[in-house]
Design an enzyme around this catalytic site. Structure first.
Site, PDB file in Angstrom:
ATOM      1  N   HIS A 140       0.832  -1.204   0.000  1.00 14.17           N
ATOM      2  CA  HIS A 140       0.000   0.000   0.000  1.00 14.17           C
ATOM      3  C   HIS A 140       0.863   1.249   0.000  1.00 14.17           C
ATOM      4  CE1 HIS A 140       0.628   0.822   4.357  1.00 14.17           C
ATOM      5  NE2 HIS A 140       0.547  -0.489   4.511  1.00 14.17           N
ATOM      6  N   ASP A 146      -0.349   4.348   1.094  1.00 14.28           N
ATOM      7  CA  ASP A 146      -0.757   5.331   2.094  1.00 14.28           C
ATOM      8  C   ASP A 146      -0.025   5.114   3.409  1.00 14.28           C
ATOM      9  OD1 ASP A 146      -2.354   2.938   2.302  1.00 14.28           O
ATOM     10  OD2 ASP A 146      -3.648   3.993   3.738  1.00 14.28           O
ATOM     11  N   GLU A 194      -5.099   1.523   2.617  1.00 16.36           N
ATOM     12  CA  GLU A 194      -4.989   0.293   3.414  1.00 16.36           C
ATOM     13  C   GLU A 194      -5.093   0.612   4.894  1.00 16.36           C
ATOM     14  OE1 GLU A 194      -2.948  -2.732   5.882  1.00 16.36           O
ATOM     15  OE2 GLU A 194      -2.417  -0.622   5.604  1.00 16.36           O
TER      16      GLU A 194
END
Length: 384
Positions: free
Chosen positions: A72, A74, A136
């Site tokens: 992910h 983020d 996520e």
């Protein structure tokens, strides 16, 4: 910074402040610009607002099979944390590389991109897939759109490695998570005549007692000692209700979660709580129509349980050597890849989860170097 290629890439990735509430498109554009000249076949899957995107990249031959490296983009916020450095600038401190997301999990993304550059110079026998997701950290939200796009695709990867920080140990299982909101509706009145009203906080307390009883049963039930907490947990995290001491409250909300062993079905556990809520609602509405208890499921993702004899486990042991197979308490997107796409999945990445989400988050140079070697061996594995 004189550094290996993964560290050069990590420096760029850290500079993008991809906190979950913000867009990740600038980072995705950087990754696209890096991968496109390599001949990667690129697919973007945006969110509804077009402000965020998943990226799926494939190098090598078309058709099914191959290995997926997934992570992910983020990161969690930095507000309120006492950083000694700029969290969005990679900073070296001895062997450690500090920056928000360095451990969770841009270090792995950097190594995966360096592996893609290596793969582009080789003749691949099987494809190398990369999947970079968004959101996520708020419940494995963003990757679901990418997974929906891949359902039924003829060129699905055969195996998946989620690069969450595990100190490069091979993780074959993690718990699932269900997040829910309990809403209690009472009837207000002056507290001097409390029995004439219906206290919403008391309704919430009755539900919390049911949760505690359920937890006691789970604690006494079957356990898996490979987990630090070897049983399914039911946890209430927030409670809000009431406006003044002398008013019987007409509303109360509780946010709670279930973190379940893969062998426990959270739907069955929720049925127990739904039944209790229905019982309390019947009793409440006998006196006060429109009152009662409701439960809304806010988010859920499945656990992961990969058999030790699975091909993906054998692959990681060839890449990293023999070692213990672990089970972890935190969740990942791996359960979704396994449940929705049927792809055998493990979790293995650089860094220690204990160093994530806190001030001066870091990953060590040694962990990145070991991950680079692991993925270089993977490229060798899928090359002619």
């Amino acid at each position: 910074m004189n550094a290996s290629r993964p560290i050069e890439i990590l420096e760029r990735l850290i500079a993008f402040p991809t906190i979950s509430r913000e867009s990740n498109l600038a980072l995705i554009d950087y990754v696209r610009a890096l991968l496109a000249p390599l001949g990667a076949r690129l697919t973007l899957v945006h969110n509804a607002a077009g402000t965020k995107a998943n990226l799926h990249a494939v190098l090598g031959p078309s058709g099914g099979g191959g290995i997926l490296l997934s992570g992910h983009t983020d990161v969690v916020p930095v507000e309120g944390q006492a950083w000694s450095t700029d969290p969005f600038r990679l900073t070296a401190r001895g062997d450690d590389l500090l920056g928000r997301g360095s451990c969770d999990m841009k270090g792995f993304l950097a190594c995966a991109l360096a592996a893609a550059e290596r793969a582009a110079t080789r003749r691949l026998e099987r494809p190398l897939h990369l999947a970079f997701s968004y959101d996520e950290e708020i419940g494995c939200v963003g990757v679901r759109g990418l997974i929906e796009r891949l359902v039924g695709a003829p060129d699905l990867p055969a195996l998946c490695v989620i690069g969450e920080p595990t100190m490069l140990d091979t993780v074959v299982a993690h718990k699932g998570k269900l997040a829910a909101r309990l809403t209690c509706r009472g009837r207000e009145c002056h507290s001097s005549h409390a029995p004439e009203g219906l206290n919403a906080i008391h309704l919430a307390a009755d539900m919390l007692c049911e949760m505690r009883a359920l937890q006691d049963e789970l604690t006494a039930g079957p356990q898996d000692d490979a987990y630090a907490v070897p049983f399914t947990t039911v946890h209430a995290g927030t409670i809000q209700g009431g406006t003044a001491l002398n008013i019987v409250p007409n509303a109360c909300t509780v946010e709670f979660e279930i973190r379940n062993l893969p062998t426990d079905d959270p739907a069955l556990l929720m049925d127990r709580l739904f039944d209790k809520a229905a019982e309390l609602t019947r009793e409440a509405q006998a006196r006060f129509p429109g009152t009662g208890v409701s439960i809304d499921i806010v988010n859920a993702y499945p656990g992961l349980e990969t058999p030790p004899e699975a091909e993906v486990v054998a692959l990681l042991r060839r890449l990293n050597g023999p070692g213990p197979l672990r089970k972890i308490a935190f969740g990942t997107e791996g359960g979704l890849f396994r449940e929705k796409l049927g792809i055998p999945t493990v979790v293995c990445g650089p860094g220690d989860i204990r160093d994530a989400h806190k001030p001066d988050e870091y990953v060590s140079r040694d962990q990145l170097a070991r991950c680079e070697v692991m993925l270089a061996r993977l490229v060798d594995e899928i090359s002619v």
